[in-house]
Design a protein around this motif. Structure first.
Motif, PDB file in Angstrom:
ATOM      1  N   PHE A  85      31.700  23.700  31.977  1.00 37.79           N
ATOM      2  CA  PHE A  85      31.320  24.963  32.604  1.00 37.79           C
ATOM      3  C   PHE A  85      32.424  26.005  32.453  1.00 37.79           C
ATOM      4  O   PHE A  85      32.156  27.159  32.086  1.00 37.79           O
ATOM      5  CB  PHE A  85      31.011  24.762  34.089  1.00 37.79           C
ATOM      6  N   GLY A  86      33.671  25.604  32.706  1.00 34.29           N
ATOM      7  CA  GLY A  86      34.780  26.568  32.697  1.00 34.29           C
ATOM      8  C   GLY A  86      35.139  27.082  31.321  1.00 34.29           C
ATOM      9  O   GLY A  86      35.443  28.270  31.164  1.00 34.29           O
ATOM     10  N   HIS A  87      35.098  26.211  30.302  1.00 34.05           N
ATOM     11  CA  HIS A  87      35.570  26.593  28.969  1.00 34.05           C
ATOM     12  C   HIS A  87      34.450  26.988  27.999  1.00 34.05           C
ATOM     13  O   HIS A  87      34.696  27.730  27.043  1.00 34.05           O
ATOM     14  CB  HIS A  87      36.382  25.452  28.355  1.00 34.05           C
ATOM     15  N   ILE A  88      33.252  26.506  28.218  1.00 34.37           N
ATOM     16  CA  ILE A  88      32.168  26.758  27.265  1.00 34.37           C
ATOM     17  C   ILE A  88      31.068  27.638  27.854  1.00 34.37           C
ATOM     18  O   ILE A  88      30.664  28.636  27.246  1.00 34.37           O
ATOM     19  CB  ILE A  88      31.562  25.425  26.771  1.00 34.37           C
ATOM     20  N   LEU A  89      30.589  27.286  29.042  1.00 33.01           N
ATOM     21  CA  LEU A  89      29.452  28.000  29.600  1.00 33.01           C
ATOM     22  C   LEU A  89      29.842  29.315  30.285  1.00 33.01           C
ATOM     23  O   LEU A  89      29.178  30.339  30.082  1.00 33.01           O
ATOM     24  CB  LEU A  89      28.712  27.103  30.599  1.00 33.01           C
ATOM     25  N   LEU A  90      30.904  29.296  31.089  1.00 32.50           N
ATOM     26  CA  LEU A  90      31.257  30.468  31.890  1.00 32.50           C
ATOM     27  C   LEU A  90      31.503  31.725  31.053  1.00 32.50           C
ATOM     28  O   LEU A  90      30.985  32.800  31.409  1.00 32.50           O
ATOM     29  CB  LEU A  90      32.462  30.165  32.777  1.00 32.50           C
ATOM     30  N   PRO A  91      32.262  31.649  29.958  1.00 34.65           N
ATOM     31  CA  PRO A  91      32.443  32.872  29.156  1.00 34.65           C
ATOM     32  C   PRO A  91      31.122  33.447  28.652  1.00 34.65           C
ATOM     33  O   PRO A  91      30.951  34.672  28.610  1.00 34.65           O
ATOM     34  CB  PRO A  91      33.325  32.393  27.987  1.00 34.65           C
ATOM     35  N   GLN A  92      30.190  32.582  28.290  1.00 32.83           N
ATOM     36  CA  GLN A  92      28.890  33.060  27.819  1.00 32.83           C
ATOM     37  C   GLN A  92      28.053  33.608  28.966  1.00 32.83           C
ATOM     38  O   GLN A  92      27.321  34.596  28.804  1.00 32.83           O
ATOM     39  CB  GLN A  92      28.136  31.921  27.135  1.00 32.83           C
ATOM     40  N   VAL A  93      28.159  32.975  30.130  1.00 37.63           N
ATOM     41  CA  VAL A  93      27.436  33.465  31.307  1.00 37.63           C
ATOM     42  C   VAL A  93      27.899  34.876  31.654  1.00 37.63           C
ATOM     43  O   VAL A  93      27.077  35.773  31.919  1.00 37.63           O
ATOM     44  CB  VAL A  93      27.644  32.523  32.516  1.00 37.63           C
ATOM     45  N   ILE A  94      29.213  35.077  31.655  1.00 36.89           N
ATOM     46  CA  ILE A  94      29.758  36.400  31.981  1.00 36.89           C
ATOM     47  C   ILE A  94      29.213  37.460  31.025  1.00 36.89           C
ATOM     48  O   ILE A  94      28.802  38.545  31.442  1.00 36.89           O
ATOM     49  CB  ILE A  94      31.299  36.373  31.946  1.00 36.89           C
ATOM     50  N   LYS A  95      29.187  37.121  29.737  1.00 35.12           N
ATOM     51  CA  LYS A  95      28.661  38.070  28.754  1.00 35.12           C
ATOM     52  C   LYS A  95      27.180  38.331  28.992  1.00 35.12           C
ATOM     53  O   LYS A  95      26.710  39.477  28.898  1.00 35.12           O
ATOM     54  CB  LYS A  95      28.881  37.544  27.342  1.00 35.12           C
ATOM     55  N   ASN A  96      26.421  37.303  29.336  1.00 35.14           N
ATOM     56  CA  ASN A  96      24.980  37.453  29.556  1.00 35.14           C
ATOM     57  C   ASN A  96      24.645  38.322  30.760  1.00 35.14           C
ATOM     58  O   ASN A  96      23.642  39.043  30.762  1.00 35.14           O
ATOM     59  CB  ASN A  96      24.323  36.081  29.729  1.00 35.14           C
ATOM     60  N   ILE A  97      25.485  38.238  31.804  1.00 30.61           N
ATOM     61  CA  ILE A  97      25.125  38.892  33.065  1.00 30.61           C
ATOM     62  C   ILE A  97      25.776  40.251  33.269  1.00 30.61           C
ATOM     63  O   ILE A  97      25.459  40.937  34.244  1.00 30.61           O
ATOM     64  CB  ILE A  97      25.464  37.983  34.270  1.00 30.61           C
ATOM     65  N   LEU A  98      26.659  40.671  32.372  1.00 30.67           N
ATOM     66  CA  LEU A  98      27.383  41.925  32.591  1.00 30.67           C
ATOM     67  C   LEU A  98      26.464  43.128  32.838  1.00 30.67           C
ATOM     68  O   LEU A  98      26.678  43.887  33.795  1.00 30.67           O
ATOM     69  CB  LEU A  98      28.319  42.212  31.414  1.00 30.67           C
ATOM     70  N   PRO A  99      25.436  43.356  32.007  1.00 32.48           N
ATOM     71  CA  PRO A  99      24.584  44.537  32.259  1.00 32.48           C
ATOM     72  C   PRO A  99      23.906  44.492  33.631  1.00 32.48           C
ATOM     73  O   PRO A  99      23.868  45.502  34.349  1.00 32.48           O
ATOM     74  CB  PRO A  99      23.554  44.472  31.124  1.00 32.48           C
ATOM     75  N   ALA A 100      23.371  43.334  34.003  1.00 28.44           N
ATOM     76  CA  ALA A 100      22.703  43.211  35.301  1.00 28.44           C
ATOM     77  C   ALA A 100      23.694  43.368  36.446  1.00 28.44           C
ATOM     78  O   ALA A 100      23.385  43.987  37.478  1.00 28.44           O
ATOM     79  CB  ALA A 100      21.990  41.866  35.400  1.00 28.44           C
ATOM     80  N   MET A 101      24.893  42.806  36.293  1.00 29.51           N
ATOM     81  CA  MET A 101      25.910  42.934  37.323  1.00 29.51           C
ATOM     82  C   MET A 101      26.341  44.395  37.482  1.00 29.51           C
ATOM     83  O   MET A 101      26.555  44.879  38.596  1.00 29.51           O
ATOM     84  CB  MET A 101      27.127  42.071  36.976  1.00 29.51           C
ATOM     85  N   GLY A 102      26.478  45.094  36.363  1.00 33.50           N
ATOM     86  CA  GLY A 102      26.846  46.504  36.436  1.00 33.50           C
ATOM     87  C   GLY A 102      25.841  47.304  37.232  1.00 33.50           C
ATOM     88  O   GLY A 102      26.201  48.168  38.046  1.00 33.50           O
ATOM     89  N   ASN A 103      24.574  46.994  37.045  1.00 34.90           N
ATOM     90  CA  ASN A 103      23.516  47.673  37.797  1.00 34.90           C
ATOM     91  C   ASN A 103      23.628  47.371  39.287  1.00 34.90           C
ATOM     92  O   ASN A 103      23.520  48.275  40.131  1.00 34.90           O
ATOM     93  CB  ASN A 103      22.152  47.232  37.271  1.00 34.90           C
ATOM     94  N   GLU A 104      23.858  46.096  39.640  1.00 31.72           N
ATOM     95  CA  GLU A 104      23.962  45.719  41.050  1.00 31.72           C
ATOM     96  C   GLU A 104      25.192  46.342  41.711  1.00 31.72           C
ATOM     97  O   GLU A 104      25.146  46.733  42.881  1.00 31.72           O
ATOM     98  CB  GLU A 104      24.015  44.196  41.187  1.00 31.72           C
ATOM     99  N   PHE A 105      26.291  46.438  40.980  1.00 34.36           N
ATOM    100  CA  PHE A 105      27.495  47.063  41.530  1.00 34.36           C
ATOM    101  C   PHE A 105      27.221  48.526  41.882  1.00 34.36           C
ATOM    102  O   PHE A 105      27.651  49.025  42.930  1.00 34.36           O
ATOM    103  CB  PHE A 105      28.648  46.985  40.530  1.00 34.36           C
ATOM    104  N   MET A 106      26.491  49.220  41.004  1.00 35.81           N
ATOM    105  CA  MET A 106      26.178  50.628  41.251  1.00 35.81           C
ATOM    106  C   MET A 106      25.213  50.777  42.431  1.00 35.81           C
ATOM    107  O   MET A 106      25.339  51.708  43.233  1.00 35.81           O
ATOM    108  CB  MET A 106      25.614  51.272  39.985  1.00 35.81           C
ATOM    109  N   VAL A 107      24.266  49.858  42.540  1.00 36.52           N
ATOM    110  CA  VAL A 107      23.348  49.882  43.685  1.00 36.52           C
ATOM    111  C   VAL A 107      24.127  49.643  44.979  1.00 36.52           C
ATOM    112  O   VAL A 107      23.861  50.279  46.011  1.00 36.52           O
ATOM    113  CB  VAL A 107      22.237  48.826  43.520  1.00 36.52           C
ATOM    114  N   LEU A 108      25.109  48.750  44.935  1.00 37.56           N
ATOM    115  CA  LEU A 108      25.908  48.450  46.121  1.00 37.56           C
ATOM    116  C   LEU A 108      26.665  49.679  46.602  1.00 37.56           C
ATOM    117  O   LEU A 108      26.764  49.917  47.815  1.00 37.56           O
ATOM    118  CB  LEU A 108      26.881  47.306  45.827  1.00 37.56           C
ATOM    119  N   VAL A 109      27.218  50.451  45.677  1.00 40.54           N
ATOM    120  CA  VAL A 109      27.928  51.674  46.069  1.00 40.54           C
ATOM    121  C   VAL A 109      27.017  52.555  46.911  1.00 40.54           C
ATOM    122  O   VAL A 109      27.416  53.083  47.956  1.00 40.54           O
ATOM    123  CB  VAL A 109      28.425  52.446  44.828  1.00 40.54           C
ATOM    124  N   LYS A 110      25.768  52.711  46.468  1.00 41.27           N
ATOM    125  CA  LYS A 110      24.813  53.557  47.204  1.00 41.27           C
ATOM    126  C   LYS A 110      24.336  52.888  48.490  1.00 41.27           C
ATOM    127  O   LYS A 110      24.131  53.561  49.508  1.00 41.27           O
ATOM    128  CB  LYS A 110      23.630  53.899  46.301  1.00 41.27           C
TER     129      LYS A 110
END
Length: 214
Positions: free
Chosen positions: A130-155
């Motif tokens: 998980f730490g060396h193989i899956l997590l880096p790919q997970v982070i890349k996969n979720i960045l756009p969705a996370m960016g959207n949620e962060f902006m919603v949180l500000v509001k």
């Protein structure tokens, strides 16, 4: 509005923005790791873990955040005295952990099972996989969705005014009611816009480093 009053209002809004940013930061501090734990619970094959997690996700995502704020503030106050800001952090963290959990789950399940099997053949432990193989790919996969949620949180931090937290929107509303001018609301909108512009810029840089853009 006289210039002296305007400058005083700006200083007050800067102080209120600090409360908004503190609520934003603490929500992320608690909800991001909690969301990962919830995602693992949601993917568990054990029904006694998965079903309570499913119920938690249904409640958090199926009811309004403003209702949860009121519930946690007055509900917890019935048990022991609690600060309004602390109640807001609890409500926001639990609410956003549910949304982050589903984003994490989507990112994890998007990775082909063959990578896990290959890691197992190579002798990797589950934690190493998980730490060396899956997590880096997970982070890349979720960045756009996370960016959207962060902006919603500000509001969404503006909803904390429902339980009396003196954040940016509540201050602007109070000044508007007192001075009979829409200017404070307009200025508050600019503050939120600037904060979200910074969040958006940060995620754009992260996405570029992760290889989204060439």
């Amino acid at each position: 509005m006289p210039i002296d009053n305007f400058m005083k209002m700006l200083l007050q809004m800067l102080e209120a923005s600090a409360v908004t940013l503190e609520l934003f930061a603490l929500t992320l501090l608690f909800s991001l790791p909690l969301g990962l734990l919830v995602a693992f619970g949601r993917m568990s094959k054990r029904w006694y873990i998965q079903w309570p997690v499913r119920f938690y996700l249904l409640i958090m995502r199926g009811t309004p955040l403003i209702l949860q704020l009121v519930f946690f503030y007055f509900g917890l106050n019935a048990l022991f005295p609690i600060n309004r800001f602390v109640a807001a952090v609890v409500a926001f963290a639990l609410n956003y952990a549910a949304y982050f959990a589903e984003i994490y789950r989507g990112g994890i399940e998007a990775i082909p099972d063959g990578q896990r099997e290959a890691a197992q053949v190579l002798g990797f432990t589950r934690a190493q996989t998980f730490g060396h193989i899956l997590l880096p790919q997970v982070i890349k996969n979720i960045l756009p969705a996370m960016g959207n949620e962060f902006m919603v949180l500000v509001k969404d931090t503006a909803l904390a005014q429902a339980i009396g937290v003196m954040e940016l929107f509540r201050l602007a509303f109070n000044i508007t009611s007192r001075e009979f001018t829409i200017l404070p609301i307009f200025v508050a909108g600019l503050f939120y816009l600037i904060m979200n512009a910074l969040v958006s810029k940060g995620f754009s840089i992260a996405e570029k480093k992760m290889g989204y853009y060439r």
